[in-house]
Write a protein that holds these residues in place. Structure first.
Motif, PDB file in Angstrom:
ATOM      1  N   GLY A  59      -9.399  19.465  22.647  1.00 58.70           N
ATOM      2  CA  GLY A  59      -9.004  19.885  21.313  1.00 58.70           C
ATOM      3  C   GLY A  59      -8.256  18.789  20.588  1.00 58.70           C
ATOM      4  O   GLY A  59      -7.787  17.821  21.193  1.00 58.70           O
ATOM      5  N   THR A  60      -8.144  18.911  19.281  1.00 59.66           N
ATOM      6  CA  THR A  60      -7.357  17.995  18.465  1.00 59.66           C
ATOM      7  C   THR A  60      -6.201  18.786  17.871  1.00 59.66           C
ATOM      8  O   THR A  60      -6.402  19.849  17.285  1.00 59.66           O
ATOM      9  CB  THR A  60      -8.210  17.393  17.328  1.00 59.66           C
ATOM     10  N   TYR A  61      -5.001  18.254  18.027  1.00 61.57           N
ATOM     11  CA  TYR A  61      -3.792  18.928  17.578  1.00 61.57           C
ATOM     12  C   TYR A  61      -3.082  18.025  16.580  1.00 61.57           C
ATOM     13  O   TYR A  61      -2.847  16.854  16.862  1.00 61.57           O
ATOM     14  CB  TYR A  61      -2.902  19.262  18.781  1.00 61.57           C
ATOM     15  N   TYR A  62      -2.768  18.569  15.392  1.00 55.17           N
ATOM     16  CA  TYR A  62      -2.242  17.774  14.287  1.00 55.17           C
ATOM     17  C   TYR A  62      -0.734  17.928  14.155  1.00 55.17           C
ATOM     18  O   TYR A  62      -0.208  19.027  14.286  1.00 55.17           O
ATOM     19  CB  TYR A  62      -2.914  18.177  12.971  1.00 55.17           C
ATOM     20  N   GLY A  63      -0.084  16.818  13.856  1.00 57.30           N
ATOM     21  CA  GLY A  63       1.339  16.826  13.578  1.00 57.30           C
ATOM     22  C   GLY A  63       1.599  17.154  12.118  1.00 57.30           C
ATOM     23  O   GLY A  63       0.675  17.414  11.336  1.00 57.30           O
ATOM     24  N   VAL A  64       2.844  17.111  11.750  1.00 59.43           N
ATOM     25  CA  VAL A  64       3.269  17.400  10.383  1.00 59.43           C
ATOM     26  C   VAL A  64       2.835  16.253   9.463  1.00 59.43           C
ATOM     27  O   VAL A  64       2.953  15.086   9.813  1.00 59.43           O
ATOM     28  CB  VAL A  64       4.801  17.570  10.329  1.00 59.43           C
ATOM     29  N   THR A  65       2.344  16.575   8.283  1.00 62.32           N
ATOM     30  CA  THR A  65       1.963  15.566   7.292  1.00 62.32           C
ATOM     31  C   THR A  65       3.219  15.074   6.585  1.00 62.32           C
ATOM     32  O   THR A  65       4.030  15.862   6.106  1.00 62.32           O
ATOM     33  CB  THR A  65       0.970  16.157   6.275  1.00 62.32           C
ATOM     34  N   LYS A  66       3.389  13.749   6.531  1.00 58.85           N
ATOM     35  CA  LYS A  66       4.526  13.119   5.866  1.00 58.85           C
ATOM     36  C   LYS A  66       4.023  12.277   4.703  1.00 58.85           C
ATOM     37  O   LYS A  66       2.882  11.816   4.708  1.00 58.85           O
ATOM     38  CB  LYS A  66       5.291  12.208   6.839  1.00 58.85           C
ATOM     39  N   GLU A  67       4.880  12.054   3.707  1.00 62.58           N
ATOM     40  CA  GLU A  67       4.528  11.234   2.550  1.00 62.58           C
ATOM     41  C   GLU A  67       5.284   9.907   2.583  1.00 62.58           C
ATOM     42  O   GLU A  67       6.399   9.835   3.094  1.00 62.58           O
ATOM     43  CB  GLU A  67       4.887  11.954   1.245  1.00 62.58           C
ATOM     44  N   PHE A  68       4.659   8.875   2.026  1.00 64.28           N
ATOM     45  CA  PHE A  68       5.333   7.602   1.786  1.00 64.28           C
ATOM     46  C   PHE A  68       4.760   6.994   0.516  1.00 64.28           C
ATOM     47  O   PHE A  68       3.639   7.307   0.117  1.00 64.28           O
ATOM     48  CB  PHE A  68       5.210   6.644   2.979  1.00 64.28           C
ATOM     49  N   THR A  69       5.545   6.135  -0.117  1.00 60.90           N
ATOM     50  CA  THR A  69       5.126   5.462  -1.342  1.00 60.90           C
ATOM     51  C   THR A  69       5.109   3.962  -1.097  1.00 60.90           C
ATOM     52  O   THR A  69       6.081   3.402  -0.591  1.00 60.90           O
ATOM     53  CB  THR A  69       6.089   5.792  -2.507  1.00 60.90           C
ATOM     54  N   THR A  70       4.005   3.325  -1.457  1.00 59.20           N
ATOM     55  CA  THR A  70       3.922   1.879  -1.304  1.00 59.20           C
ATOM     56  C   THR A  70       4.762   1.196  -2.378  1.00 59.20           C
ATOM     57  O   THR A  70       5.084   1.784  -3.407  1.00 59.20           O
ATOM     58  CB  THR A  70       2.459   1.401  -1.395  1.00 59.20           C
ATOM     59  N   LEU A  71       5.113  -0.036  -2.135  1.00 61.95           N
ATOM     60  CA  LEU A  71       5.972  -0.803  -3.028  1.00 61.95           C
ATOM     61  C   LEU A  71       5.183  -1.422  -4.185  1.00 61.95           C
ATOM     62  O   LEU A  71       3.987  -1.677  -4.063  1.00 61.95           O
ATOM     63  CB  LEU A  71       6.656  -1.921  -2.243  1.00 61.95           C
ATOM     64  N   ASP A  72       5.881  -1.677  -5.267  1.00 63.50           N
ATOM     65  CA  ASP A  72       5.335  -2.411  -6.388  1.00 63.50           C
ATOM     66  C   ASP A  72       5.632  -3.883  -6.129  1.00 63.50           C
ATOM     67  O   ASP A  72       6.758  -4.342  -6.314  1.00 63.50           O
ATOM     68  CB  ASP A  72       5.986  -1.935  -7.691  1.00 63.50           C
ATOM     69  N   ALA A  73       4.656  -4.617  -5.633  1.00 62.59           N
ATOM     70  CA  ALA A  73       4.845  -6.002  -5.202  1.00 62.59           C
ATOM     71  C   ALA A  73       4.927  -6.965  -6.387  1.00 62.59           C
ATOM     72  O   ALA A  73       4.451  -6.659  -7.483  1.00 62.59           O
ATOM     73  CB  ALA A  73       3.688  -6.421  -4.298  1.00 62.59           C
ATOM     74  N   PRO A  74       5.507  -8.148  -6.166  1.00 59.40           N
ATOM     75  CA  PRO A  74       5.542  -9.167  -7.222  1.00 59.40           C
ATOM     76  C   PRO A  74       4.136  -9.611  -7.633  1.00 59.40           C
ATOM     77  O   PRO A  74       3.211  -9.585  -6.823  1.00 59.40           O
ATOM     78  CB  PRO A  74       6.296 -10.327  -6.566  1.00 59.40           C
ATOM     79  N   THR A  75       4.008 -10.026  -8.895  1.00 61.39           N
ATOM     80  CA  THR A  75       2.760 -10.577  -9.412  1.00 61.39           C
ATOM     81  C   THR A  75       2.941 -12.081  -9.535  1.00 61.39           C
ATOM     82  O   THR A  75       3.835 -12.540 -10.258  1.00 61.39           O
ATOM     83  CB  THR A  75       2.437  -9.970 -10.794  1.00 61.39           C
ATOM     84  N   ILE A  76       2.107 -12.838  -8.834  1.00 67.63           N
ATOM     85  CA  ILE A  76       2.265 -14.298  -8.807  1.00 67.63           C
ATOM     86  C   ILE A  76       0.921 -14.980  -9.021  1.00 67.63           C
ATOM     87  O   ILE A  76      -0.129 -14.359  -8.903  1.00 67.63           O
ATOM     88  CB  ILE A  76       2.887 -14.767  -7.472  1.00 67.63           C
ATOM     89  N   SER A  77       0.975 -16.282  -9.310  1.00 68.36           N
ATOM     90  CA  SER A  77      -0.242 -17.079  -9.441  1.00 68.36           C
ATOM     91  C   SER A  77       0.038 -18.509  -9.006  1.00 68.36           C
ATOM     92  O   SER A  77       1.151 -19.006  -9.131  1.00 68.36           O
ATOM     93  CB  SER A  77      -0.756 -17.053 -10.883  1.00 68.36           C
ATOM     94  N   THR A  78      -0.991 -19.146  -8.484  1.00 65.22           N
ATOM     95  CA  THR A  78      -0.912 -20.563  -8.137  1.00 65.22           C
ATOM     96  C   THR A  78      -1.283 -21.354  -9.382  1.00 65.22           C
ATOM     97  O   THR A  78      -2.328 -21.108  -9.989  1.00 65.22           O
ATOM     98  CB  THR A  78      -1.888 -20.901  -6.993  1.00 65.22           C
ATOM     99  N   ALA A  79      -0.427 -22.287  -9.790  1.00 69.10           N
ATOM    100  CA  ALA A  79      -0.715 -23.142 -10.942  1.00 69.10           C
ATOM    101  C   ALA A  79      -1.380 -24.427 -10.437  1.00 69.10           C
ATOM    102  O   ALA A  79      -1.842 -24.494  -9.300  1.00 69.10           O
ATOM    103  CB  ALA A  79       0.566 -23.422 -11.714  1.00 69.10           C
TER     104      ALA A  79
END
Length: 172
Positions: A59-79
Motif C-alpha cells: 500500500g501507499t500511505y501519505y503524510g500531511v501536505t505542507k506548503e512552501f513559497t519559493t524565493l524571489d531571486a535577484p535578476t542579473i546579466s553578464t555584460a
C-alpha cells in the motif's frame, strides 16, 4: 520502521492548486532516515505543496501536505568584457533587481573556451543596483578565447546562487 525490513519513501511536490504531483525523490530505507530536498524547475515567488509518502505492505500511505513559497531571486546579466590585452581583461555584470534580499554578493567565473572547469573570483558585496560590477582578471594566455559569466550569491550564509548567461572575449 516497525515490523518492516524496508520502506520506500517518496517526496512529491506540486504548484498549489495543481492536480498532478511531481516526484522529487524516492529512496528505500532499511533504517530511520530523512529526505529534505526538492530540486527541480520551480518558479520564483510561487506557493508549492509537498508531501511524503511511504510504500510498504502492498500500500501507499501519505503524510500531511505542507506548503512552501519559493524565493524571489535577484535578476542579473553578464555584460561585456573591456580593457582586454594579452594577459588581462575586465569583466562586467549587472544586477537589475536584488529580489527579496537586502544584500547580494557578485562574482565572475571564467575559463578557456572548451574547458570544463571554471575559475571564480571572490564574491564581493554588490550594494547598488545602478552601477555595473566589474572585476579585472589576469594571468590570461594571449590570443585565447575565454568564456565568462556574472553570478551572485545571496540568502542566509549566501547559500543561494544565480548565474547569468555566458559571454566571450579573446585576448590580444
Amino acid at each position: 520502521m516497525g515490523d518492516y525490513d524496508s520502506v520506500t519513501l517518496r517526496l512529491s511536490y506540486r504548484e498549489k492548486g495543481d492536480y498532478t504531483w511531481n516526484l522529487a525523490a524516492s529512496d528505500e530505507f532499511t533504517s530511520t532516515g530523512t529526505m529534505s530536498t526538492i530540486q527541480g524547475n520551480l518558479k520564483e515567488d510561487t506557493v508549492y505543496e509537498c508531501r511524503a509518502s511511504g510504500i510498504y505492505d502492498d500500500g501507499t500511505y501519505y503524510g500531511v501536505t505542507k506548503e512552501f513559497t519559493t524565493l524571489d531571486a535577484p535578476t542579473i546579466s553578464t555584460a561585456e568584457a573591456y580593457e582586454i590585452n594579452k594577459t588581462e581583461a575586465t569583466l562586467y555584470g549587472n544586477a537589475d533587481d536584488k529580489g527579496e534580499f537586502d544584500t547580494i554578493y557578485g562574482y565572475f567565473r571564467w575559463r578557456k573556451e572548451g574547458d570544463s572547469d571554471w575559475n571564480k573570483t571572490t564574491p564581493g558585496e554588490y550594494p547598488n543596483l545602478d552601477i555595473s560590477y566589474g572585476h579585472t582578471i589576469s594571468s590570461l594566455d594571449k590570443l585565447t578565447t575565454y568564456e565568462f559569466q556574472f553570478g551572485v550569491e545571496y540568502g542566509p550564509s549566501n547559500e543561494y546562487d544565480t548565474i547569468a548567461s555566458t559571454k566571450t572575449f579573446t585576448t590580444e
